[in-house]
Design a protein around this motif. Structure first.
Motif, PDB file in Angstrom:
ATOM      1  N   ALA A  35       5.943  70.717  28.857  1.00  0.00           N
ATOM      2  CA  ALA A  35       6.417  68.782  28.784  1.00  0.00           C
ATOM      3  C   ALA A  35       7.154  68.861  27.652  1.00  0.00           C
ATOM      4  CB  ALA A  35       5.667  68.116  29.546  1.00  0.00           C
ATOM      5  N   SER A  36       6.446  68.582  26.760  1.00  0.00           N
ATOM      6  CA  SER A  36       6.453  67.454  25.206  1.00  0.00           C
ATOM      7  C   SER A  36       7.945  68.449  24.460  1.00  0.00           C
ATOM      8  CB  SER A  36       5.403  67.862  24.319  1.00  0.00           C
ATOM      9  OG  SER A  36       5.297  68.813  24.352  1.00  0.00           O
ATOM     10  N   ARG A  37       7.923  70.576  24.690  1.00  0.00           N
ATOM     11  CA  ARG A  37       8.768  70.531  24.011  1.00  0.00           C
ATOM     12  C   ARG A  37      10.082  70.633  24.936  1.00  0.00           C
ATOM     13  NH1 ARG A  37       6.766  76.862  22.960  1.00  0.00           N
ATOM     14  NH2 ARG A  37       5.617  75.164  20.843  1.00  0.00           N
ATOM     15  N   GLU A  38      10.546  70.782  26.349  1.00  0.00           N
ATOM     16  CA  GLU A  38      11.444  70.454  27.534  1.00  0.00           C
ATOM     17  C   GLU A  38      12.412  68.772  27.517  1.00  0.00           C
ATOM     18  OE1 GLU A  38      10.508  72.555  30.854  1.00  0.00           O
ATOM     19  OE2 GLU A  38      10.994  74.321  30.943  1.00  0.00           O
ATOM     20  N   GLY A  39      11.126  68.590  27.245  1.00  0.00           N
ATOM     21  CA  GLY A  39      11.701  66.565  26.636  1.00  0.00           C
ATOM     22  C   GLY A  39      11.966  66.012  26.143  1.00  0.00           C
ATOM     23  N   GLY A  40      11.022  66.269  24.924  1.00  0.00           N
ATOM     24  CA  GLY A  40      10.582  65.428  23.580  1.00  0.00           C
ATOM     25  C   GLY A  40       9.046  64.774  24.125  1.00  0.00           C
ATOM     26  N   GLY A  41       8.891  63.929  23.200  1.00  0.00           N
ATOM     27  CA  GLY A  41       6.360  63.481  22.659  1.00  0.00           C
ATOM     28  C   GLY A  41       6.627  62.111  23.664  1.00  0.00           C
ATOM     29  N   ASP A  42       7.866  61.988  23.983  1.00  0.00           N
ATOM     30  CA  ASP A  42       7.783  60.484  24.226  1.00  0.00           C
ATOM     31  C   ASP A  42       7.418  60.359  25.957  1.00  0.00           C
ATOM     32  OD1 ASP A  42       7.683  57.568  24.422  1.00  0.00           O
ATOM     33  OD2 ASP A  42       9.927  57.085  24.000  1.00  0.00           O
ATOM     34  N   PRO A  43       6.065  60.127  26.132  1.00  0.00           N
ATOM     35  CA  PRO A  43       5.966  60.133  27.786  1.00  0.00           C
ATOM     36  C   PRO A  43       6.935  58.888  28.428  1.00  0.00           C
ATOM     37  CG  PRO A  43       3.563  60.128  26.629  1.00  0.00           C
ATOM     38  CD  PRO A  43       5.403  59.850  25.884  1.00  0.00           C
ATOM     39  N   ALA A  45       9.491  58.488  27.657  1.00  0.00           N
ATOM     40  CA  ALA A  45      11.603  59.364  28.270  1.00  0.00           C
ATOM     41  C   ALA A  45      11.522  60.964  28.942  1.00  0.00           C
ATOM     42  CB  ALA A  45      11.768  58.743  27.041  1.00  0.00           C
ATOM     43  N   ASN A  46       9.689  61.459  29.274  1.00  0.00           N
ATOM     44  CA  ASN A  46       9.676  62.324  29.928  1.00  0.00           C
ATOM     45  C   ASN A  46       8.994  62.522  31.206  1.00  0.00           C
ATOM     46  OD1 ASN A  46       9.027  65.418  29.858  1.00  0.00           O
ATOM     47  ND2 ASN A  46       8.899  65.410  27.997  1.00  0.00           N
ATOM     48  N   PRO A  47       9.427  61.938  31.863  1.00  0.00           N
ATOM     49  CA  PRO A  47       8.410  61.528  33.187  1.00  0.00           C
ATOM     50  C   PRO A  47       7.645  63.310  33.537  1.00  0.00           C
ATOM     51  CG  PRO A  47      10.848  61.721  34.134  1.00  0.00           C
ATOM     52  CD  PRO A  47      10.960  62.373  32.541  1.00  0.00           C
ATOM     53  N   ARG A  48       7.796  64.443  33.481  1.00  0.00           N
ATOM     54  CA  ARG A  48       7.240  65.493  32.948  1.00  0.00           C
ATOM     55  C   ARG A  48       5.260  65.007  32.142  1.00  0.00           C
ATOM     56  NH1 ARG A  48       8.404  72.791  32.944  1.00  0.00           N
ATOM     57  NH2 ARG A  48       6.332  72.958  33.083  1.00  0.00           N
ATOM     58  N   LEU A  49       6.119  65.536  30.772  1.00  0.00           N
ATOM     59  CA  LEU A  49       4.934  64.412  29.697  1.00  0.00           C
ATOM     60  C   LEU A  49       3.880  63.019  30.466  1.00  0.00           C
ATOM     61  CD1 LEU A  49       3.381  65.361  27.718  1.00  0.00           C
ATOM     62  CD2 LEU A  49       5.640  63.808  26.503  1.00  0.00           C
ATOM     63  N   ARG A  50       4.494  62.518  31.405  1.00  0.00           N
ATOM     64  CA  ARG A  50       3.719  61.886  31.411  1.00  0.00           C
ATOM     65  C   ARG A  50       2.769  61.849  32.462  1.00  0.00           C
ATOM     66  NH1 ARG A  50       5.687  56.030  34.943  1.00  0.00           N
ATOM     67  NH2 ARG A  50       4.243  55.205  34.946  1.00  0.00           N
ATOM     68  N   LEU A  51       3.699  62.886  33.073  1.00  0.00           N
ATOM     69  CA  LEU A  51       2.016  63.468  34.860  1.00  0.00           C
ATOM     70  C   LEU A  51       1.092  63.683  33.998  1.00  0.00           C
ATOM     71  CD1 LEU A  51       4.322  63.646  37.905  1.00  0.00           C
ATOM     72  CD2 LEU A  51       3.297  61.736  37.265  1.00  0.00           C
ATOM     73  N   ALA A  52       2.058  65.065  33.274  1.00  0.00           N
ATOM     74  CA  ALA A  52       0.334  65.582  32.445  1.00  0.00           C
ATOM     75  C   ALA A  52      -0.212  65.252  31.239  1.00  0.00           C
ATOM     76  CB  ALA A  52       1.452  66.933  31.726  1.00  0.00           C
ATOM     77  N   VAL A  53      -0.061  64.189  30.972  1.00  0.00           N
ATOM     78  CA  VAL A  53      -0.675  63.553  29.489  1.00  0.00           C
ATOM     79  C   VAL A  53      -1.859  62.511  31.072  1.00  0.00           C
ATOM     80  CG1 VAL A  53      -1.673  61.290  28.527  1.00  0.00           C
ATOM     81  CG2 VAL A  53       0.566  62.818  28.048  1.00  0.00           C
ATOM     82  N   GLN A  54      -0.988  61.743  32.068  1.00  0.00           N
ATOM     83  CA  GLN A  54      -2.167  61.357  32.878  1.00  0.00           C
ATOM     84  C   GLN A  54      -2.756  62.254  33.837  1.00  0.00           C
ATOM     85  OE1 GLN A  54       0.117  58.752  35.451  1.00  0.00           O
ATOM     86  NE2 GLN A  54      -0.864  59.547  37.552  1.00  0.00           N
ATOM     87  N   ASN A  55      -2.553  63.541  33.779  1.00  0.00           N
ATOM     88  CA  ASN A  55      -3.695  64.028  34.941  1.00  0.00           C
ATOM     89  C   ASN A  55      -4.797  64.495  33.499  1.00  0.00           C
ATOM     90  OD1 ASN A  55      -2.174  64.336  37.240  1.00  0.00           O
ATOM     91  ND2 ASN A  55      -1.676  66.401  36.470  1.00  0.00           N
ATOM     92  N   ALA A  56      -4.249  64.615  32.437  1.00  0.00           N
ATOM     93  CA  ALA A  56      -4.934  64.864  31.094  1.00  0.00           C
ATOM     94  C   ALA A  56      -6.108  63.763  30.816  1.00  0.00           C
ATOM     95  CB  ALA A  56      -4.259  65.291  29.941  1.00  0.00           C
ATOM     96  N   LYS A  57      -6.039  62.496  31.193  1.00  0.00           N
ATOM     97  CA  LYS A  57      -6.707  61.522  31.258  1.00  0.00           C
ATOM     98  C   LYS A  57      -7.490  61.469  31.897  1.00  0.00           C
ATOM     99  CE  LYS A  57      -3.372  58.218  28.104  1.00  0.00           C
ATOM    100  NZ  LYS A  57      -2.712  57.064  28.174  1.00  0.00           N
ATOM    101  N   GLY A  58      -7.265  62.095  33.513  1.00  0.00           N
ATOM    102  CA  GLY A  58      -7.803  61.657  34.502  1.00  0.00           C
ATOM    103  C   GLY A  58      -8.930  62.550  34.818  1.00  0.00           C
ATOM    104  N   ALA A  59      -8.518  63.621  34.237  1.00  0.00           N
ATOM    105  CA  ALA A  59      -9.840  65.455  33.578  1.00  0.00           C
ATOM    106  C   ALA A  59     -10.587  64.351  32.387  1.00  0.00           C
ATOM    107  CB  ALA A  59      -8.989  66.136  33.110  1.00  0.00           C
ATOM    108  N   ASN A  60     -10.291  63.414  32.148  1.00  0.00           N
ATOM    109  CA  ASN A  60     -11.351  63.020  31.185  1.00  0.00           C
ATOM    110  C   ASN A  60     -10.761  64.199  29.434  1.00  0.00           C
ATOM    111  OD1 ASN A  60     -12.565  60.909  32.239  1.00  0.00           O
ATOM    112  ND2 ASN A  60     -13.996  62.448  32.755  1.00  0.00           N
ATOM    113  N   MET A  61     -10.087  63.606  29.314  1.00  0.00           N
ATOM    114  CA  MET A  61      -9.578  65.247  27.911  1.00  0.00           C
ATOM    115  C   MET A  61      -9.362  64.165  26.815  1.00  0.00           C
ATOM    116  SD  MET A  61      -6.110  67.157  26.582  1.00  0.00           S
ATOM    117  CE  MET A  61      -6.491  68.623  28.358  1.00  0.00           C
TER     118      MET A  61
END
Length: 247
Positions: A35-43, A45-61
């Motif tokens: 997600a960050s490679r395709e759309g940049g590292g700012d969640p 400005a990057n909806p896919r990355l935002r969701l990926a980070v959100q899911n990672a937080k939900g899994a207590n990463m």
């Protein structure tokens, strides 16, 4: 949809076990990196990355793991992943749709084909299961304290929710793919942070299996999910409460 809701609960419990083995974190890190490679590292400005980070937080990463995955995706070096899906049937004609993310396509297709073959299934051609699954947005979050079920349900329906299910202190919300953003915005307004939020393949119809047949198909699903290259596995089983207890 009842079977889908039950499967979400199974996967949530299984996710805690996978995290201990590093399986779940590996899959989440791949998604963050791509997600960050395709759309940049700012969640923001990057909806896919935002969701990926959100899911990672939900899994207590841990936060450090998330930040390292973002930086890896932004950098020029590192693994280059391909997203490839596989469609086929398991034992008893159950549809099994597999989404993968891989840096070695030959390895992945060999592993997926071997799993289908070993556990009584057959790999089909891409598009062969399109008539069985719909692409839907799915959100899972804990029941907010103090909220009335009816009031929350109406709020979510107004934002595009097609189905709202309360189960085991969790809310599972399904929405049309085009209403995914609207539902996400509504949760932000309500200060609700989803533990998982993504686009899934939801079966239009489901199939009931006896316990022995269910065990056969579940073994295939379990083996596929344990493969490091596999991100998600979808099926069209209508799972009974007794079969949940078996798992």
């Amino acid at each position: 949809m009842a079977g889908h809701s039950k499967w979400a609960n199974i996967k949530r419990r299984k996710g805690a076990q996978d995290a201990k083995r590093g399986k779940l974190f590996t899959k989440l890190i791949k998604e963050i990196t791509v997600a960050s490679r395709e759309g940049g590292g700012d969640p923001d400005a990057n909806p896919r990355l935002r969701l990926a980070v959100q899911n990672a937080k939900g899994a207590n990463m841990p936060k450090d793991n998330i930040e390292r995955a973002i930086k890896k995706g932004e950098g020029a070096e590192g693994d280059s992943y391909q997203e490839v899906s596989y469609e086929g049937y398991g034992p008893n004609g159950i549809a099994v749709f597999v989404e993968t993310m891989t840096d070695n396509l030959n390895r992945t297709v060999a592993n997926v084909r071997a799993a289908y073959s070993k556990y009584g299934g057959s790999l089909g051609t891409n598009g062969s299961l399109e008539f069985i699954f719909d692409r839907k947005g799915v959100f899972t979050f804990r029941v907010p304290e103090g909220d009335e079920e009816d009031d929350l349900t109406l709020e979510l329906i107004d934002a595009g929710a097609e189905e709202v299910e309360f189960s085991d202190d969790y809310v599972n919300v399904t929405t049309a793919m085009e209403d995914f953003g609207s539902l996400q915005h509504k949760l932000d307004e309500l200060n609700i942070e989803a533990e998982t939020a993504d686009l899934q393949r939801i079966p239009k119809t489901t199939v009931e299996l006896d316990d022995e047949s269910f065990k056969q198909v579940y073994k295939l699903i379990e083996v596929l999910e344990d493969d490091d290259d596999v991100q998600k596995v979808y099926h069209n089983i209508e799972i009974s409460d007794e079969q949940i207890e078996m798992i």
